[in-house]
Design a protein around this motif. Structure first.
Motif, PDB file in Angstrom:
ATOM      1  N   ASP A  22       0.847  -1.187   0.000  1.00 16.37           N
ATOM      2  CA  ASP A  22       0.000   0.000   0.000  1.00 16.37           C
ATOM      3  C   ASP A  22       0.887   1.242   0.000  1.00 16.37           C
ATOM      4  O   ASP A  22       1.552   1.534   1.000  1.00 16.37           O
ATOM      5  N   ALA A  24       0.240   4.234   0.404  1.00 14.19           N
ATOM      6  CA  ALA A  24      -0.129   5.221   1.407  1.00 14.19           C
ATOM      7  C   ALA A  24       0.637   5.023   2.715  1.00 14.19           C
ATOM      8  O   ALA A  24       0.777   5.960   3.513  1.00 14.19           O
ATOM      9  N   ARG A  25       1.142   3.822   2.931  1.00  7.64           N
ATOM     10  CA  ARG A  25       1.896   3.556   4.161  1.00  7.64           C
ATOM     11  C   ARG A  25       3.319   4.120   4.102  1.00  7.64           C
ATOM     12  O   ARG A  25       3.974   4.243   5.120  1.00  7.64           O
ATOM     13  N   ARG A  26       3.818   4.364   2.908  1.00  9.61           N
ATOM     14  CA  ARG A  26       5.178   4.883   2.713  1.00  9.61           C
ATOM     15  C   ARG A  26       6.217   3.980   3.390  1.00  9.61           C
ATOM     16  O   ARG A  26       7.045   4.423   4.170  1.00  9.61           O
TER      17      ARG A  26
END
Length: 235
Positions: A22, A24-26
């Motif tokens: 994901d 968005a988790r970076r």
């Protein structure tokens, strides 16, 4: 190959990449804190048995449904949101939880559809039910033996105080919440599971005034029976 080595290969080849998938988790694999992986050989074996049987079903983003659960489990906790690349660590409790559910299924005969990770009120990590509504086993997982021993101490304390008020914090409040939930579930068996199969099994006797008694018993009480795993005793 040892179970721990096989788990490490699964961790590096499957679990970490799924969690990092994901954007968005970076996160990427280099952010994993390797020293957080303190899983014991027996817990690795229990998890692998459940994993290989397909008990945890991947829902994407490194999140899994186990049994009849509606709450998704993930196997890592995240570091600070500040850095561009975030660190993350292995979350032992969900790993042990999956293994515990596997043990109920394989060793004690429970159909997987009767088992779930997380109770509806989030108080317990493992619940075994009949007819999808009558709780038979309420199970809680902790990452250390001391946490299990402390939980037993505080649950016994508040099980004798039906009128106790939730005005505490930390592990004391955790014990209180378990007692409150157990009074509603009225599960006849309490199963407390720590690392490396450190565990305590209790039959629970309920009184009409709200008090409870935890009676130590053998793991045989965890066995699946159509009429329940143990008598739901009123005292």
């Amino acid at each position: 190959m040892s179970a721990r080595r096989a788990f490490d290969e699964l961790l590096e080849g499957t679990l970490i990449p799924a969690f990092c998938s994901d954007p968005a988790r970076r996160m990427n694999a280099s952010g994993f804190v390797a020293r957080s992986n303190t899983l014991s050989e027996s817990d690795a074996a229990d998890f692998l048995r459940a994993w290989q049987a397909g008990l945890p079903v991947h829902q994407g983003r490194g999140q899994y449904l186990v049994g009849a659960a509606t709450v998704r489990e993930q196997f890592f906790t995240s570091g600070s949101k500040g850095p561009a690349e975030r660190s993350f660590t292995l979350w032992l409790e969900p790993i042990i939880t999956v293994g515990a559910i596997g043990r109920l299924h394989f060793d004690h005969g429970w159909p997987i559809g009767c088992l779930s990770a997380q109770s509806a009120d989030w108080a317990f990590d493992v619940v075994a039910t009949l007819d999808r509504k009558r709780a038979i086993i309420a199970g809680e997982v902790k990452k250390t033996r001391k946490e299990i021993d402390d939980l037993i101490f505080y649950m016994k304390q508040y099980s004798a105080e039906p009128g106790a008020i939730d005005s505490m914090s930390g592990k004391i409040r955790n014990g209180y919440k378990k007692v409150v939930s157990l009074r509603k579930l009225r599960a006849p068996v309490l199963w407390l599971v720590g690392p490396d199969q450190y565990e305590h099994v209790f039959e629970v006797a309920y009184s009409r005034d709200g008090m409870m008694e935890f009676i130590p018993t053998l793991p045989l009480a965890l066995a699946f029976k159509l009429d329940g795993a143990a008598p739901n005793t009123d005292v």
